[in-house]
Design a protein around this motif. Sequence first.
Motif, PDB file in Angstrom:
ATOM      1  N   ARG A 204       0.683  -1.134  -0.025  1.00  0.00           N
ATOM      2  CA  ARG A 204      -0.125  -0.020  -0.477  1.00  0.00           C
ATOM      3  C   ARG A 204       0.504   0.621   0.138  1.00  0.00           C
ATOM      4  O   ARG A 204       2.349   1.472   0.305  1.00  0.00           O
ATOM      5  CB  ARG A 204      -0.856  -0.056   1.323  1.00  0.00           C
ATOM      6  CG  ARG A 204      -2.195  -1.016   0.888  1.00  0.00           C
ATOM      7  CD  ARG A 204      -3.686  -0.877   0.148  1.00  0.00           C
ATOM      8  NE  ARG A 204      -4.246  -1.582   0.451  1.00  0.00           N
ATOM      9  CZ  ARG A 204      -4.055  -2.793  -0.790  1.00  0.00           C
ATOM     10  NH1 ARG A 204      -2.916  -2.307  -1.988  1.00  0.00           N
ATOM     11  NH2 ARG A 204      -5.169  -3.559  -1.136  1.00  0.00           N
ATOM     12  N   SER A 205       0.859   2.174  -0.598  1.00  0.00           N
ATOM     13  CA  SER A 205       1.572   3.812  -1.042  1.00  0.00           C
ATOM     14  C   SER A 205       1.275   4.335   0.978  1.00  0.00           C
ATOM     15  O   SER A 205       0.711   3.810   1.687  1.00  0.00           O
ATOM     16  CB  SER A 205       0.013   4.537  -1.463  1.00  0.00           C
ATOM     17  OG  SER A 205      -0.859   5.039  -0.574  1.00  0.00           O
ATOM     18  N   MET A 206       2.332   4.752   1.258  1.00  0.00           N
ATOM     19  CA  MET A 206       2.672   5.308   2.296  1.00  0.00           C
ATOM     20  C   MET A 206       0.912   6.547   3.240  1.00  0.00           C
ATOM     21  O   MET A 206       1.049   6.063   4.380  1.00  0.00           O
ATOM     22  CB  MET A 206       3.553   5.940   2.546  1.00  0.00           C
ATOM     23  CG  MET A 206       4.897   5.724   1.433  1.00  0.00           C
ATOM     24  SD  MET A 206       5.357   3.714   3.101  1.00  0.00           S
ATOM     25  CE  MET A 206       6.701   4.042   3.229  1.00  0.00           C
ATOM     26  N   PRO A 207       0.564   7.446   2.144  1.00  0.00           N
ATOM     27  CA  PRO A 207      -0.720   8.255   2.585  1.00  0.00           C
ATOM     28  C   PRO A 207      -1.660   7.309   3.554  1.00  0.00           C
ATOM     29  O   PRO A 207      -2.736   7.169   4.183  1.00  0.00           O
ATOM     30  CB  PRO A 207      -1.078   8.762   1.585  1.00  0.00           C
ATOM     31  CG  PRO A 207       0.294   8.743   1.109  1.00  0.00           C
ATOM     32  CD  PRO A 207       0.670   7.828   0.649  1.00  0.00           C
ATOM     33  N   GLN A 208      -1.351   6.127   2.049  1.00  0.00           N
ATOM     34  CA  GLN A 208      -3.156   4.975   2.530  1.00  0.00           C
ATOM     35  C   GLN A 208      -2.903   4.309   4.062  1.00  0.00           C
ATOM     36  O   GLN A 208      -3.271   4.052   5.049  1.00  0.00           O
ATOM     37  CB  GLN A 208      -3.069   4.162   1.705  1.00  0.00           C
ATOM     38  CG  GLN A 208      -4.344   2.709   1.543  1.00  0.00           C
ATOM     39  CD  GLN A 208      -6.003   3.413   2.094  1.00  0.00           C
ATOM     40  OE1 GLN A 208      -5.987   4.630   0.745  1.00  0.00           O
ATOM     41  NE2 GLN A 208      -6.487   3.366   2.570  1.00  0.00           N
ATOM     42  N   CYS A 246       8.638   5.696   8.792  1.00  0.00           N
ATOM     43  CA  CYS A 246       8.691   5.527   7.089  1.00  0.00           C
ATOM     44  C   CYS A 246       7.743   5.985   6.780  1.00  0.00           C
ATOM     45  O   CYS A 246       7.187   7.166   6.727  1.00  0.00           O
ATOM     46  CB  CYS A 246       8.945   5.331   6.429  1.00  0.00           C
ATOM     47  SG  CYS A 246      11.305   4.676   6.197  1.00  0.00           S
ATOM     48  N   VAL A 247       6.328   5.426   6.996  1.00  0.00           N
ATOM     49  CA  VAL A 247       5.278   6.087   6.884  1.00  0.00           C
ATOM     50  C   VAL A 247       4.841   7.451   7.737  1.00  0.00           C
ATOM     51  O   VAL A 247       4.423   8.233   7.514  1.00  0.00           O
ATOM     52  CB  VAL A 247       3.788   5.161   7.260  1.00  0.00           C
ATOM     53  CG1 VAL A 247       1.999   5.305   7.171  1.00  0.00           C
ATOM     54  CG2 VAL A 247       4.448   3.717   6.042  1.00  0.00           C
ATOM     55  N   ASN A 248       4.851   6.845   8.814  1.00  0.00           N
ATOM     56  CA  ASN A 248       4.937   7.934  10.089  1.00  0.00           C
ATOM     57  C   ASN A 248       6.104   9.284   9.883  1.00  0.00           C
ATOM     58  O   ASN A 248       5.181  10.729   9.922  1.00  0.00           O
ATOM     59  CB  ASN A 248       5.056   7.658  11.584  1.00  0.00           C
ATOM     60  CG  ASN A 248       3.607   6.952  11.840  1.00  0.00           C
ATOM     61  OD1 ASN A 248       2.975   6.899  11.210  1.00  0.00           O
ATOM     62  ND2 ASN A 248       3.873   5.731  12.506  1.00  0.00           N
ATOM     63  N   ASN A 249       7.304   9.323   9.492  1.00  0.00           N
ATOM     64  CA  ASN A 249       7.566  10.298   9.523  1.00  0.00           C
ATOM     65  C   ASN A 249       9.096  10.219   8.895  1.00  0.00           C
ATOM     66  O   ASN A 249      10.090   9.271   9.757  1.00  0.00           O
ATOM     67  CB  ASN A 249       7.477  10.790  10.657  1.00  0.00           C
ATOM     68  CG  ASN A 249       9.215  12.079  10.990  1.00  0.00           C
ATOM     69  OD1 ASN A 249       9.701  12.871  10.090  1.00  0.00           O
ATOM     70  ND2 ASN A 249       8.505  13.164  12.118  1.00  0.00           N
ATOM     71  N   THR A 250       9.245   9.991   7.449  1.00  0.00           N
ATOM     72  CA  THR A 250      10.557   9.380   7.656  1.00  0.00           C
ATOM     73  C   THR A 250      11.789  10.338   7.338  1.00  0.00           C
ATOM     74  O   THR A 250      12.606   9.261   7.909  1.00  0.00           O
ATOM     75  CB  THR A 250      10.521   9.324   5.766  1.00  0.00           C
ATOM     76  OG1 THR A 250       9.499   8.587   5.183  1.00  0.00           O
ATOM     77  CG2 THR A 250      11.575   8.599   4.783  1.00  0.00           C
ATOM     78  N   PRO A 251      12.003  11.360   7.714  1.00  0.00           N
ATOM     79  CA  PRO A 251      12.570  12.536   8.654  1.00  0.00           C
ATOM     80  C   PRO A 251      13.564  11.465   9.866  1.00  0.00           C
ATOM     81  O   PRO A 251      14.547  11.424  10.369  1.00  0.00           O
ATOM     82  CB  PRO A 251      13.043  13.318   8.111  1.00  0.00           C
ATOM     83  CG  PRO A 251      11.061  13.856   7.353  1.00  0.00           C
ATOM     84  CD  PRO A 251      10.581  12.437   7.339  1.00  0.00           C
ATOM     85  N   ALA A 252      12.954  11.577  10.383  1.00  0.00           N
ATOM     86  CA  ALA A 252      13.039  10.761  11.764  1.00  0.00           C
ATOM     87  C   ALA A 252      13.104  10.146  11.867  1.00  0.00           C
ATOM     88  O   ALA A 252      14.086   9.908  12.955  1.00  0.00           O
ATOM     89  CB  ALA A 252      10.686  10.946  12.386  1.00  0.00           C
TER      90      ALA A 252
END
Length: 323
Positions: A204-208, A246-252
């Motif tokens: 599934r896509s990250m936003p999904q 990565c879904v929640n916050n890739t930079p973190a």
Amino acid sequence: MASVWVGSRGTIRDYTDFSASRDAEAVRKAIRGIGTDEKTLINIFTERSNAQRQLIAKEYRAAAGKDMKDDLKSDLSGNLEHVMVALVTPPAVFDAKQLKKSMKGSGTNEKALIEILASRSSKQMKEVSEAYYTVYKRSLRDDISSDTSGDFRKALLTLANGRREETVKVDQHLAKKEAEVLYNAGEKKWGTDEDKFTEILCLRSMPQLKLTFDEYKNISKKTIEESIQGEMSGHFEDLLLAIVKCVNNTPAFFAERLHQSLKGAGTDEFTLNRIMVSRSEIDLLDIRAEYKKLYGCSLYSAIKSDTSGDYETTLLRICGGDD
């Protein structure tokens, strides 16, 4: 054609007054002289985008009849050599080489495999697989297969296929349905249905997925992380948790990886170089902001206190500034 390796939050951008032939000549002089002129090399390579560095390499080969990367390798050493070679390597080839290094020899570096495969988009993964085959005449899938096992292998292969949906459109109904599926496959069940987790989290896509994880919390009164930690184990658990991060916050996610590479007794340069170079044109500005938020000090100062010499200078230039 926009590159899938360039974002809007990088610290390195195209150099405006760019001349590939002029730069190639300066690089040649810096390498050819008595003793290497590292300063010039650092100035040029940290102030040009990867696309521009490829043009410099092309000009260099035309003028010198030799490969710029090979000359850098024979002229530099240690960490400086590694980071410089990384900077002049095309991004997909760089990822392919990092994956190969993670699987070579007696032990597998699962952390590196997880980091790369969990964070790259489908388009990026397709390019990495192609580059891998071009460089090694072997398929990335085959190497992952022979190097890993079980659910971990299955999930890595799904990610390596580059089949994650890339649409930004989200479907609320699907999120509810798949949150139920995950709940039934894990928390609610005696024993876990790992395949369901792999299918949803790797395709599934990250936003999904973000929406699905919100729905999941409504149903199970737990976060998806808590459920994964309770239900899974080993590298498979690590991989799923990396995807969730990565879904929640890739930079973190990357800030945390950088912190792990810098803290403790020795520096993990393999990880440090990879993240600094591979995110320098994508989201390193955001990673810096998250680093400061999470650890109370700037990424710049952490690198400064943990590295030295020309290597330190290069990393700080890539970092781009103190927060």
